[in-house]
Design a protein around this motif. Structure first.
Motif, PDB file in Angstrom:
ATOM      1  N   THR A  41       1.341  -1.453   0.389  1.00  0.00           N
ATOM      2  CA  THR A  41       0.374  -0.169  -0.553  1.00  0.00           C
ATOM      3  C   THR A  41       0.810   1.029  -0.258  1.00  0.00           C
ATOM      4  O   THR A  41       0.389   2.370  -1.389  1.00  0.00           O
ATOM      5  N   GLU A  42       1.804   1.108   0.541  1.00  0.00           N
ATOM      6  CA  GLU A  42       3.004   2.255   0.948  1.00  0.00           C
ATOM      7  C   GLU A  42       3.664   1.763  -0.487  1.00  0.00           C
ATOM      8  O   GLU A  42       4.188   3.050  -0.987  1.00  0.00           O
ATOM      9  N   GLY A  43       4.178   1.191  -0.899  1.00  0.00           N
ATOM     10  CA  GLY A  43       5.206   1.233  -2.462  1.00  0.00           C
ATOM     11  C   GLY A  43       6.828   1.119  -2.015  1.00  0.00           C
ATOM     12  O   GLY A  43       6.744   1.388  -3.300  1.00  0.00           O
ATOM     13  N   TYR A  44       6.944  -0.031  -0.866  1.00  0.00           N
ATOM     14  CA  TYR A  44       8.388   0.189  -0.941  1.00  0.00           C
ATOM     15  C   TYR A  44       8.247  -1.792  -0.190  1.00  0.00           C
ATOM     16  O   TYR A  44       7.574  -1.974   0.366  1.00  0.00           O
ATOM     17  N   ILE A  45       9.736  -1.971  -0.023  1.00  0.00           N
ATOM     18  CA  ILE A  45      10.051  -3.022   0.586  1.00  0.00           C
ATOM     19  C   ILE A  45      10.925  -3.078   1.461  1.00  0.00           C
ATOM     20  O   ILE A  45      11.330  -1.696   1.220  1.00  0.00           O
ATOM     21  N   SER A  46      11.208  -3.388   3.015  1.00  0.00           N
ATOM     22  CA  SER A  46      12.298  -3.296   3.177  1.00  0.00           C
ATOM     23  C   SER A  46      13.116  -4.244   3.383  1.00  0.00           C
ATOM     24  O   SER A  46      12.920  -5.270   3.398  1.00  0.00           O
ATOM     25  N   VAL A  47      14.643  -3.558   3.768  1.00  0.00           N
ATOM     26  CA  VAL A  47      14.964  -5.358   3.426  1.00  0.00           C
ATOM     27  C   VAL A  47      15.909  -4.786   4.338  1.00  0.00           C
ATOM     28  O   VAL A  47      16.909  -3.553   4.659  1.00  0.00           O
ATOM     29  N   ASN A  48      16.320  -5.340   5.797  1.00  0.00           N
ATOM     30  CA  ASN A  48      16.963  -5.008   7.361  1.00  0.00           C
ATOM     31  C   ASN A  48      17.005  -3.478   7.087  1.00  0.00           C
ATOM     32  O   ASN A  48      18.140  -3.202   7.694  1.00  0.00           O
ATOM     33  N   GLY A  49      16.059  -3.224   7.436  1.00  0.00           N
ATOM     34  CA  GLY A  49      14.979  -1.704   7.803  1.00  0.00           C
ATOM     35  C   GLY A  49      15.717  -0.788   6.379  1.00  0.00           C
ATOM     36  O   GLY A  49      15.193   0.406   6.594  1.00  0.00           O
ATOM     37  N   GLN A  50      16.255  -1.345   5.740  1.00  0.00           N
ATOM     38  CA  GLN A  50      16.246   0.013   4.570  1.00  0.00           C
ATOM     39  C   GLN A  50      15.226  -0.506   3.649  1.00  0.00           C
ATOM     40  O   GLN A  50      14.845  -1.346   2.996  1.00  0.00           O
ATOM     41  N   ILE A  57      13.235   0.009  -8.319  1.00  0.00           N
ATOM     42  CA  ILE A  57      13.673  -1.318  -8.697  1.00  0.00           C
ATOM     43  C   ILE A  57      13.484  -1.340 -10.368  1.00  0.00           C
ATOM     44  O   ILE A  57      12.516  -1.256 -10.582  1.00  0.00           O
ATOM     45  N   GLU A  58      14.418  -1.765 -11.080  1.00  0.00           N
ATOM     46  CA  GLU A  58      14.325  -2.144 -12.281  1.00  0.00           C
ATOM     47  C   GLU A  58      14.019  -3.119 -12.570  1.00  0.00           C
ATOM     48  O   GLU A  58      13.240  -3.103 -13.456  1.00  0.00           O
ATOM     49  N   TYR A  59      14.708  -4.484 -12.170  1.00  0.00           N
ATOM     50  CA  TYR A  59      14.841  -6.030 -11.682  1.00  0.00           C
ATOM     51  C   TYR A  59      14.543  -6.438 -11.045  1.00  0.00           C
ATOM     52  O   TYR A  59      15.634  -5.891 -10.688  1.00  0.00           O
ATOM     53  N   ILE A  60      14.171  -8.062 -10.433  1.00  0.00           N
ATOM     54  CA  ILE A  60      14.738  -9.174 -10.080  1.00  0.00           C
ATOM     55  C   ILE A  60      15.447 -10.034 -10.260  1.00  0.00           C
ATOM     56  O   ILE A  60      14.584 -10.475 -11.113  1.00  0.00           O
ATOM     57  N   TYR A 108       9.157 -17.189  -2.825  1.00  0.00           N
ATOM     58  CA  TYR A 108       8.153 -18.070  -3.100  1.00  0.00           C
ATOM     59  C   TYR A 108       7.302 -16.756  -3.072  1.00  0.00           C
ATOM     60  O   TYR A 108       6.447 -15.769  -3.839  1.00  0.00           O
ATOM     61  N   ASN A 109       6.985 -16.956  -1.626  1.00  0.00           N
ATOM     62  CA  ASN A 109       5.776 -16.367  -1.569  1.00  0.00           C
ATOM     63  C   ASN A 109       6.752 -14.533  -1.612  1.00  0.00           C
ATOM     64  O   ASN A 109       5.274 -14.136  -1.729  1.00  0.00           O
ATOM     65  N   ALA A 110       7.721 -14.369  -1.480  1.00  0.00           N
ATOM     66  CA  ALA A 110       8.099 -13.020  -1.257  1.00  0.00           C
ATOM     67  C   ALA A 110       8.063 -12.217  -2.739  1.00  0.00           C
ATOM     68  O   ALA A 110       7.492 -11.326  -3.194  1.00  0.00           O
ATOM     69  N   LEU A 111       8.308 -13.406  -3.983  1.00  0.00           N
ATOM     70  CA  LEU A 111       8.003 -13.525  -5.760  1.00  0.00           C
ATOM     71  C   LEU A 111       6.541 -13.237  -5.941  1.00  0.00           C
ATOM     72  O   LEU A 111       6.544 -12.414  -6.546  1.00  0.00           O
ATOM     73  N   GLN A 115       5.459  -9.698  -7.561  1.00  0.00           N
ATOM     74  CA  GLN A 115       5.170  -9.992  -9.131  1.00  0.00           C
ATOM     75  C   GLN A 115       4.315  -8.978  -9.744  1.00  0.00           C
ATOM     76  O   GLN A 115       5.076  -8.642 -11.108  1.00  0.00           O
ATOM     77  N   PRO A 116       3.593  -8.180  -8.265  1.00  0.00           N
ATOM     78  CA  PRO A 116       2.488  -7.445  -9.545  1.00  0.00           C
ATOM     79  C   PRO A 116       2.741  -5.598  -9.366  1.00  0.00           C
ATOM     80  O   PRO A 116       2.896  -5.177 -10.009  1.00  0.00           O
ATOM     81  N   TYR A 117       4.274  -5.599  -8.734  1.00  0.00           N
ATOM     82  CA  TYR A 117       4.571  -4.455  -8.840  1.00  0.00           C
ATOM     83  C   TYR A 117       6.300  -4.380  -9.285  1.00  0.00           C
ATOM     84  O   TYR A 117       6.261  -2.693  -9.766  1.00  0.00           O
ATOM     85  N   VAL A 118       7.044  -5.433  -9.705  1.00  0.00           N
ATOM     86  CA  VAL A 118       8.295  -5.022 -10.029  1.00  0.00           C
ATOM     87  C   VAL A 118       8.141  -6.385 -11.349  1.00  0.00           C
ATOM     88  O   VAL A 118       7.773  -7.268 -11.187  1.00  0.00           O
ATOM     89  N   ARG A 119       9.376  -6.148 -12.186  1.00  0.00           N
ATOM     90  CA  ARG A 119       9.567  -7.079 -13.520  1.00  0.00           C
ATOM     91  C   ARG A 119      10.484  -7.868 -12.874  1.00  0.00           C
ATOM     92  O   ARG A 119      12.052  -7.691 -12.178  1.00  0.00           O
ATOM     93  N   ILE A 120      10.070  -9.412 -12.537  1.00  0.00           N
ATOM     94  CA  ILE A 120      10.993 -10.435 -12.226  1.00  0.00           C
ATOM     95  C   ILE A 120      11.446 -11.209 -13.277  1.00  0.00           C
ATOM     96  O   ILE A 120      10.677 -11.548 -14.087  1.00  0.00           O
TER      97      ILE A 120
END
Length: 152
Positions: A41-50, A57-60, A108-111, A115-120
């Motif tokens: 809903t906020e449009g971001y991910i957090s990895v170790n607080g970042q 994100i260009e792609y994954i 798997y769950n993270a990907l 999937q709807p938000y970033v090119r994988i």
């Protein structure tokens, strides 16, 4: 001739080594992962607080890391269920960001959620958790053998 106390000391030493090895496996596989959270809903991910916004994100891609050996999987529950991998977030104009996962299910769950938000650039279905039948059959056989040996 060996004494009873000598044999007992040998088995105690063997147990201490086995327990130390189990803690090593626990640390290596079960406790090795990054803190990852998706905030759609906020449009971001957090990895170790970042925070990394989806727009940055260009792609994954996914990078498989060294997997547990057959002996580690057979003798250690923490290694049996682990699948070591990294999601590589290729950021626009920045160095890639790596996020370590220790199970196929969480990867798997993270990907699937991303999937709807970033090119994988991966086939997500390759990371769908499956049952490892060969090790399950080995465990069932060893239980049956142990049970039948105890009946004698």
């Amino acid at each position: 001739m060996y004494t009873v106390s000598g044999i007992a000391v040998f088995f105690i030493l063997l147990m201490v080594i086995f327990i130390a090895w189990q803690f090593k496996m626990l640390k290596k596989y079960a406790l090795s992962y990054d803190k990852f959270k998706i905030h759609p809903t906020e449009g971001y991910i957090s990895v170790n607080g970042q925070r990394i916004y989806f727009s940055g994100i260009e792609y994954i891609t996914v990078k498989e890391l060294q997997q547990p050996s057959a002996a580690e999987q057979f003798f250690s529950k923490s290694a049996f269920y682990s699948y070591m991998s990294e999601i590589v977030f290729h950021l626009k104009g920045q160095a890639p960001l790596y996020c370590t996962f220790n199970s196929k299910g969480t990867l798997y769950n993270a990907l699937k959620q991303l999937q709807p938000y970033v090119r994988i650039d991966e086939n997500i279905e390759n990371y769908k958790p499956t049952i490892n039948w060969k090790f399950l059959i080995l465990i069932i056989i060893s239980i049956i053998i142990g049970y039948t040996a105890g009946k004698r």
